[in-house]
Design an enzyme around this catalytic site. Structure first.
Site, PDB file in Angstrom:
ATOM      1  N   GLU A  57      20.964   4.121 -44.241  1.00 51.21           N
ATOM      2  CA  GLU A  57      19.901   4.746 -43.460  1.00 51.21           C
ATOM      3  C   GLU A  57      20.394   6.054 -42.864  1.00 51.21           C
ATOM      4  OE1 GLU A  57      16.993   4.096 -39.632  1.00 51.21           O
ATOM      5  OE2 GLU A  57      19.127   3.664 -39.561  1.00 51.21           O
ATOM      6  N   LYS A  73      12.687  12.409 -38.077  1.00 51.86           N
ATOM      7  CA  LYS A  73      12.612  12.182 -36.635  1.00 51.86           C
ATOM      8  C   LYS A  73      11.631  13.117 -35.957  1.00 51.86           C
ATOM      9  CE  LYS A  73      14.924   9.626 -34.783  1.00 51.86           C
ATOM     10  NZ  LYS A  73      14.745   8.165 -34.529  1.00 51.86           N
ATOM     11  N   ASP A 108      23.634  -3.042 -38.159  1.00 52.07           N
ATOM     12  CA  ASP A 108      24.873  -2.293 -37.941  1.00 52.07           C
ATOM     13  C   ASP A 108      26.037  -2.927 -38.693  1.00 52.07           C
ATOM     14  OD1 ASP A 108      23.381  -0.767 -36.159  1.00 52.07           O
ATOM     15  OD2 ASP A 108      24.087  -1.862 -34.392  1.00 52.07           O
ATOM     16  N   GLU A 167      14.862   8.752 -42.498  1.00 50.76           N
ATOM     17  CA  GLU A 167      13.816   8.870 -41.478  1.00 50.76           C
ATOM     18  C   GLU A 167      13.638  10.309 -41.012  1.00 50.76           C
ATOM     19  OE1 GLU A 167      12.677   7.456 -36.929  1.00 50.76           O
ATOM     20  OE2 GLU A 167      14.240   6.380 -38.031  1.00 50.76           O
ATOM     21  N   HIS A 193      20.601  10.806 -34.897  1.00 50.50           N
ATOM     22  CA  HIS A 193      19.490   9.999 -34.400  1.00 50.50           C
ATOM     23  C   HIS A 193      18.781  10.650 -33.215  1.00 50.50           C
ATOM     24  CE1 HIS A 193      17.583   6.915 -31.854  1.00 50.50           C
ATOM     25  NE2 HIS A 193      17.219   6.387 -33.014  1.00 50.50           N
ATOM     26  N   GLN A 217      10.922   6.980 -44.156  1.00 54.72           N
ATOM     27  CA  GLN A 217      10.284   6.301 -43.035  1.00 54.72           C
ATOM     28  C   GLN A 217      10.077   7.273 -41.876  1.00 54.72           C
ATOM     29  OE1 GLN A 217      12.815   3.439 -41.055  1.00 54.72           O
ATOM     30  NE2 GLN A 217      14.658   4.630 -41.442  1.00 54.72           N
ATOM     31  N   HIS A 272      22.203   0.400 -40.984  1.00 53.45           N
ATOM     32  CA  HIS A 272      21.613   1.160 -39.887  1.00 53.45           C
ATOM     33  C   HIS A 272      22.547   2.276 -39.410  1.00 53.45           C
ATOM     34  CE1 HIS A 272      20.335   1.330 -35.455  1.00 53.45           C
ATOM     35  NE2 HIS A 272      19.289   1.761 -36.140  1.00 53.45           N
ATOM     36  N   ARG A 273      22.194   3.520 -39.734  1.00 49.67           N
ATOM     37  CA  ARG A 273      23.023   4.686 -39.408  1.00 49.67           C
ATOM     38  C   ARG A 273      24.404   4.572 -40.067  1.00 49.67           C
ATOM     39  NH1 ARG A 273      21.548   4.828 -32.867  1.00 49.67           N
ATOM     40  NH2 ARG A 273      19.381   4.197 -33.154  1.00 49.67           N
ATOM     41  N   ASP A 328      19.038   9.161 -40.306  1.00 52.42           N
ATOM     42  CA  ASP A 328      18.068   9.806 -39.422  1.00 52.42           C
ATOM     43  C   ASP A 328      18.241  11.311 -39.539  1.00 52.42           C
ATOM     44  OD1 ASP A 328      16.960   7.447 -38.170  1.00 52.42           O
ATOM     45  OD2 ASP A 328      18.860   7.248 -37.099  1.00 52.42           O
TER      46      ASP A 328
END
Length: 292
Positions: A66, A150, A270, A148, A81, A177, A39-40, A68
């Site tokens: 991942e 955004k 994370d 992703e 993000h 996503q 995650h990030r 963003d």
């Protein structure tokens, strides 16, 4: 007459092939794999969406990193993000109103050292916000990407970069996503072979009607949802429509185990090393089948 029949048959075949390519989401196959999505990056150990966080994610053995995406004023895709740069840099304002040069002048790492002294590293100070292209230049096709959008309006730029760096159709896997179905549907038109995840953030117990799931099947390969609002029934129903379920954000050993027991196909975390250390397998998990 014979030539006319042949031409008619070829046109009909092309028509059906075109319809099939537009209408169906990418196929995947059932496996026992439980997917670990950093995650990030490994954002529990390093400043989120920096090269340091991505490097740690890769070294931890995460299945996907991942990313963003936000778009700058001058049309560059950056790993960020929030809409604003305030939380994770020493600057302020909306990224979309700033040029890449202005974004690059920001310190995107010192905040982490202040908030996480137990994980602080001198090398985290003055880290830059990377562009998506810089991330592709660093890792190429050696890692898997979970990206992703955004906001809408960045789809063409994203697909062009994926093609430029030969990520589409390579050994490297990519999943895209978004919370925006409009963005995902546009991506499905531009590159129908890429698996897409429709994101949902539920404020109460997650539910999905059969009609909603049938609509999702037309463009998505799976669902991303907040862990604390999902149960076994929700996941089973998604699976019955051929949709994977990835849960966010799952950080404790107890929560990771619960996600596995519910039948989830993977988690955003994370701390990717926690999931990999457990060497977990979900029951009947889903693995995306890469396009030829």
């Amino acid at each position: 007459m014979r030539n006319s029949l042949i031409i008619s048959f070829c046109l009909l075949a092309l028509f059906f092939a075109s319809c099939q390519g537009r209408g169906a989401a990418p196929a995947f196959v059932f496996t026992g794999d439980f997917v670990t999505i950093a995650h990030r990056g490994a954002s529990g150990h390093a400043p989120e969406h920096t090269m340091s966080a991505y490097d740690l994610a890769v070294s931890s053995g995460a299945d996907y990193i991942e990313i963003d995406l936000q778009m700058t004023k001058d049309g560059e895709l950056i790993a960020l993000h929030d809409l604003e740069v305030d939380r994770t840099t020493n600057g302020s304002g909306r990224a979309s109103l700033m040029t890449l040069k202005e974004i690059k002048a920001l310190d995107a790492g010192s905040w982490f050292n202040k908030q996480n002294p137990q994980s602080a590293e001198p090398s985290y100070e003055d880290l830059e916000i990377p562009t998506l292209e810089e991330i592709f230049q660093r890792y190429g096709t050696t890692v898997n990407y979970y990206i992703e959008t955004k906001s809408t309006g960045m789809e063409n730029k994203l697909i062009n970069l994926l093609r430029e760096y030969s990520i589409i159709g390579s050994d490297s896997k990519v999943i895209l996503q978004s919370f925006y179905s409009k963005s995902l549907k546009k991506i499905h038109r531009l590159a129908p072979g890429i698996p897409l995840i429709q994101l949902y953030r539920y404020k109460e117990q997650a539910k999905m009607t059969t009609r909603e799931l049938r609509s999702l099947e037309k463009y998505a390969a799976g669902i991303g949802a907040n862990f604390d609002m999902v149960d076994e029934e929700y996941i089973k129903k998604a699976h019955s429509h051929g949709l994977a379920v990835h849960l966010f954000t799952v950080n404790t050993d107890k929560a990771i185990q619960r996600a596995v027991e519910m039948g989830a196909d993977g988690v955003f975390t994370d701390y990717p090393e926690k999931v990999k250390r457990k060497n977990l397998l979900s029951k009947g998990g889903l693995k995306f089948k890469q396009p030829e």
